[in-house]
Design a protein around this motif. Structure first.
Motif, PDB file in Angstrom:
ATOM      1  N   TYR A 139       3.293 -35.638  68.674  1.00  0.00           N
ATOM      2  CA  TYR A 139       2.385 -34.487  68.728  1.00  0.00           C
ATOM      3  C   TYR A 139       2.904 -33.437  69.704  1.00  0.00           C
TER       4      TYR A 139
ATOM      5  N   GLN B  42      -5.883 -28.198  57.194  1.00  0.00           N
ATOM      6  CA  GLN B  42      -6.805 -27.065  57.277  1.00  0.00           C
ATOM      7  C   GLN B  42      -7.984 -27.243  56.320  1.00  0.00           C
TER       8      GLN B  42
ATOM      9  N   GLY C 250       5.363 -31.118  68.438  1.00  0.00           N
ATOM     10  CA  GLY C 250       4.938 -30.293  67.308  1.00  0.00           C
ATOM     11  C   GLY C 250       5.227 -30.933  65.972  1.00  0.00           C
TER      12      GLY C 250
ATOM     13  N   GLU D  71      -8.087 -30.441  52.573  1.00  0.00           N
ATOM     14  CA  GLU D  71      -6.851 -31.019  53.103  1.00  0.00           C
ATOM     15  C   GLU D  71      -7.137 -32.280  53.911  1.00  0.00           C
TER      16      GLU D  71
ATOM     17  N   TYR E 122       3.367 -32.816  63.913  1.00  0.00           N
ATOM     18  CA  TYR E 122       2.330 -33.000  62.906  1.00  0.00           C
ATOM     19  C   TYR E 122       1.800 -31.659  62.400  1.00  0.00           C
ATOM     20  N   PRO E 123       1.705 -31.497  61.087  1.00  0.00           N
ATOM     21  CA  PRO E 123       1.057 -30.290  60.566  1.00  0.00           C
ATOM     22  C   PRO E 123      -0.447 -30.386  60.780  1.00  0.00           C
ATOM     23  N   VAL E 124      -1.113 -29.263  60.627  1.00  0.00           N
ATOM     24  CA  VAL E 124      -2.574 -29.231  60.766  1.00  0.00           C
ATOM     25  C   VAL E 124      -3.201 -29.257  59.384  1.00  0.00           C
TER      26      VAL E 124
ATOM     27  N   SER F 282      -1.295 -35.947  59.747  1.00  0.00           N
ATOM     28  CA  SER F 282      -1.675 -34.585  60.135  1.00  0.00           C
ATOM     29  C   SER F 282      -2.723 -34.566  61.240  1.00  0.00           C
TER      30      SER F 282
END
Length: 239
Positions: free
Chosen positions: A102, A111, A105, A115, A107-109, A7
């Motif tokens: 990356y 938060q 798009g 996390e 990779y998730p972020v 992430s």
């Protein structure tokens, strides 16, 4: 606890020069030297691939004053890297793969604290698989390491930033720089030309290196964790 997936842990200005950067935590690694640590890639977030950023000198945001990055050259100059680049990180391998994913798009972020902490929970964490960890705000590393079993970290930015010696090994380019750090209670990581250059009372050869017989990996050694431990500083023969 949710299963950790690779992430984005930070996207914002570099602590070095304010330019946009991104830090990505990769939760699985096949790196033979380090072992299966959480790897963190710190990349320029300017839409330019890592090799070109290095060639043009745009990697100051993530590498700062590191002398191993080489000398910037013109875009049309020969070669894919900066002139005289000596950094052991091969940009066309994991760095480029991570950057391309990356840019798609992929990779998730992560938060917030929980996390980010989950990514390092129960794991050894490598701060700055590529890039200098000092470029990322310290609260990000605080979160990532909060439930980890340990970390490795190095920084070349002591002359321009306030570096936490408990978090980072100070990357020393010369024996004189290393001695100054030792006099101030800091531990160093120094690249040497041969084993005869080791300062025996203050340094030990990296146990994960070829010269030391690769008797450990970074995730089992744990010596490169700054001044959080009382141990000699580390030296490694250039590779």
């Amino acid at each position: 606890m949710e299963k950790a997936v690779s992430s984005i842990i930070y996207r914002g200005p570099s602590e070095i020069d304010g330019s946009p950067i991104v830090a990505i935590a990769i939760v699985k690694s096949r790196n033979v030297k380090t072992g299966n640590m959480v790897q963190t890639y710190i990349l320029c977030d300017n839409g330019i691939d890592p090799m070109m950023n290095n060639k043009l000198g745009l990697d100051y945001a993530i590498c700062g004053n590191c002398t191993l990055k080489g000398e910037a050259v013109a875009k049309n100059a020969k070669g894919k890297h900066a002139k005289g680049r000596k950094c052991y990180v091969k940009l066309f391998q994991g760095v480029l793969i991570t950057w391309k994913h990356y840019m798609k798009g992929g990779y998730p972020v992560a938060q917030g604290h929980d996390e980010i902490a989950n990514l390092g929970a129960g794991r050894m964490v490598r701060i700055g698989t590529y890039g200098d960890g000092a470029a990322v705000p310290s609260y990000i590393w605080d979160s990532l390491l909060s439930q980890s079993v340990g970390h490795t970290a190095y920084s070349h930015q002591e002359d321009i930033l306030s570096i936490d010696p408990n978090l980072f090994m100070i990357s020393a380019d010369t024996k004189e720089q290393a001695k100054r750090a030792w006099d101030n209670g800091k531990r160093t990581f120094r690249v040497i030309n041969n084993t005869q250059e080791i300062v025996k009372d203050s340094e030990v050869l990296c146990p994960a290196s070829k010269e030391a017989g690769r008797r450990a990996t970074c995730d089992t050694c744990k010596l490169c964790s700054g001044a959080t431990i009382k141990a000699k500083s580390i030296a490694i023969v250039m590779h």
